[in-house]
Write a protein that holds these residues in place. Structure first.
Motif, mmCIF file in Angstrom:
data_model
loop_
_atom_site.group_PDB
_atom_site.id
_atom_site.type_symbol
_atom_site.label_atom_id
_atom_site.label_comp_id
_atom_site.label_asym_id
_atom_site.label_seq_id
_atom_site.Cartn_x
_atom_site.Cartn_y
_atom_site.Cartn_z
ATOM 1 N N ARG A 122 0.837 -1.188 0.000
ATOM 2 C CA ARG A 122 0.000 0.000 0.000
ATOM 3 C C ARG A 122 0.877 1.245 0.000
ATOM 4 N N GLN A 123 0.408 2.263 -0.676
ATOM 5 C CA GLN A 123 1.144 3.522 -0.697
ATOM 6 C C GLN A 123 1.047 4.196 0.662
ATOM 7 N N ILE A 124 2.171 4.590 1.218
ATOM 8 C CA ILE A 124 2.188 5.253 2.528
ATOM 9 C C ILE A 124 2.721 6.664 2.334
ATOM 10 N N ARG A 125 1.861 7.578 2.058
ATOM 11 C CA ARG A 125 2.148 9.010 1.928
ATOM 12 C C ARG A 125 0.905 9.641 1.317
ATOM 13 N N GLY A 126 0.955 10.947 1.097
ATOM 14 C CA GLY A 126 -0.154 11.600 0.430
ATOM 15 C C GLY A 126 -0.221 11.187 -1.029
ATOM 16 N N ASN A 127 -1.197 11.695 -1.736
ATOM 17 C CA ASN A 127 -1.383 11.298 -3.125
ATOM 18 C C ASN A 127 -0.428 11.991 -4.093
ATOM 19 N N TYR A 128 0.166 13.106 -3.657
ATOM 20 C CA TYR A 128 0.957 13.919 -4.576
ATOM 21 C C TYR A 128 2.275 14.345 -3.924
ATOM 22 N N PRO A 129 3.304 14.630 -4.737
ATOM 23 C CA PRO A 129 4.618 15.007 -4.203
ATOM 24 C C PRO A 129 4.638 16.468 -3.758
#
Length: 522
Positions: A122-129
């Motif tokens: 699973r991605q662990i961070r916000g959706n955008y840089p």
């Protein structure tokens, strides 16, 4: 006016926002009544993935949310949400103690997957840089001992963990002594004509109107207006826009707040993608396309999940990347395009095209709903949808184009170009991740009209950091609070799991805030 009963607090709407608000009001000592106009609880929340967006560092969370709101939401409101997100893991674990539910974070989940040899993470961070993106993660309820969602909430058709999170909240609400009244729709707020202080609610139950007095105040947690064709036509750019669930979310709380002078914000912003219309006109919802994992801008090379289809506009041409970083949120936006020359919307509906190998990959759609007696299950092989006419089948692209009402030459040219780009491993037109590209070459071919479909709207009454509803001049309307998606603070670009987090954060604030008012005399 004659009141039929008096309580301390009325909370309108029993999704997660309303449940958390009612729980916190009751825990603060207020006699609390929780109203839900549907015959079943859960609202839209129970259909969600149940991933509570959490954060480690409030300053980083604020930096990210401030950027994604692009100045459309006051800093103090954004900061309150950011601070609240940093408390959510502990709070969900606290709530889970009511029934021994198992809570896991996305960090822990990825570690478990790694130990099991599962390559998916699973991605662990916000959706955008953006600044602060790395502070975010998800907190989820993954197991409730003895709980079977299909038995307890048979009407809830969504993702697996949404009902588990709702069950935890539901059990806490019951344990706190909150009275829950289903099938009871709030109609209007009752306010003092001089001070505007909210004194009660007019409700409809069983076709009979009742007036309920409140000693302390009201929290509106009625969600958005995705179920109101009239409001969508007035506030959203494209039309029609289908709703993926929650037809009972018809903007009731928004209108009630407006009646007392509330200002509105973010009425244009929706969380949505694209999807199908059922051929049965009695089926009330749009059916979203398959949910794909989110990917992070700058890391498109890591995508390794084939998307079976492309989208064509009404001229038979591709017009967007079908797989955006957060497809279920932003993909609705390109469909809103208006061609000023023809005064038409050539992308709504658009047309999904795939072939036989694509049809066999996975279910192309996922239906969601939370209605008693209503449930549609999309077939695993998509053949039920061919039989019922949601998907059209043809032995050639030219035949399929004709059946869809498109120009066969344009469709053939667009698919030929797509196949050439698949062979090259590069979508030179719209930069879809290479790992998602799949050629469309083998008959039979399948197609369908797809429409703008929204999961929820974000707009509603303006609130401050204390979740108090504000009027057009920025003054709080006394004893009136809002929670959840009824006036979400997201005003420009959404954060996955953010509405669930917001339901909890603002529900806690609103419930505690309304309970602190000095009781009015009966």
């Amino acid at each position: 006016m004659i009141f039929s009963e008096t309580v301390d607090v009325v909370v309108i709407g029993f999704g997660l926002g309303g449940g958390i608000a009612a729980l916190n009001a009751a825990q603060a000592g207020a006699k609390t009544l929780l109203l839900e106009k549907s015959s079943v609880p859960g609202g839209l929340s129970i259909c969600s993935y149940g991933a509570v967006r959490s954060a480690h560092d409030p300053a980083q969370a604020f930096a990210y949310l401030q950027t994604t709101n692009a100045g459309r939401t006051p800093d103090e409101v954004v900061r309150q949400l950011a601070d609240g997100m940093c408390e959510l893991e502990a709070y969900v674990r606290e709530l889970a103690g009511i029934n021994g539910a198992r809570v896991i974070t996305s960090v822990e989940e990825n570690a478990e997957r790694a130990r099991a040899g599962d390559p998916y993470r699973r991605q662990i961070r916000g959706n955008y840089p953006l600044p602060g993106t790395d502070t975010f993660y998800h907190t989820s309820v993954v197991d409730v001992p003895g709980f079977d969602a299909r038995e307890t909430y048979p009407w809830a058709n969504g993702a697996p963990n949404g009902p588990k999170l709702f069950k935890v909240v539901h059990d806490n609400v019951l344990a706190a002594g909150v009275e829950i009244r289903l099938g009871t729709g709030a109609q209007r707020l009752i306010a003092d004509p001089v001070t505007r202080a909210v004194r009660g609610v007019t409700v409809m139950r069983g076709g009979i109107e009742h007036h309920i007095a409140t000693r302390r105040g009201v929290v509106i947690a009625t969600g958005g207006f995705e179920g109101s064709a009239e409001m969508k036509a007035q506030f959203l750019e494209t039309y029609p826009v289908l709703n993926a669930a929650a037809r009972h979310n018809t903007g009731d709380g928004i209108r009630m707040a407006q009646d007392l002078g509330a200002a509105l914000w973010h009425m244009w912003l929706v969380h949505g993608a694209y999807g199908f219309k059922h051929t049965d006109p009695a089926y009330p919802y749009g059916i979203r396309v398959k949910r794909f994992p989110d990917w992070f801008p700058g890391a498109a090379h890591q995508v390794n999940l084939k998307m079976a289809w492309v989208l064509l506009d009404q001229h038979g041409k591709r017009f967007m990347s079908e797989y955006q970083p957060y497809t279920q949120d932003t993909s609705v936006r390109p469909l809103s395009y208006l061609d000023p020359v023809t005064q038409t919307s050539p992308r709504n509906p658009a047309f999904m095209i795939c072939d036989e190998p694509g049809r066999q990959l996975y279910p192309l759609g996922k239906a969601t709903s939370n209605d008693e007696g209503l449930r549609y299950e999309w077939s695993d092989d998509n053949l039920r949808e061919v039989d019922n006419g949601i998907l059209m089948r043809a032995e050639s692209l030219e035949e399929l184009a004709q059946r869809l009402g498109l120009d066969p030459g344009a469709v053939s040219a667009s698919i030929a170009r797509w196949n050439a780009q698949c062979a090259a491993g590069d979508d030179a037109d719209f930069a879809r991740p290479a790992g998602s590209m799949l050629p469309i070459t083998r008959a039979p071919f399948y197609g369908a009209r797809v429409w703008a479909v929204i999961s929820n709207t974000q707009g509603g009454p303006v609130h401050d950091a204390q979740s108090r509803v504000l009027d057009g001049y920025g003054a709080p309307i006394p004893r009136l609070y809002a929670a959840g998606e009824c006036g979400s603070s997201f005003g420009h670009l959404y954060l996955s799991g953010g509405n669930i987090a917001e339901c909890v954060v603002t529900g806690r604030i609103a419930g505690r805030g309304v309970a602190q008012w000095v009781p009015m005399e009966d």
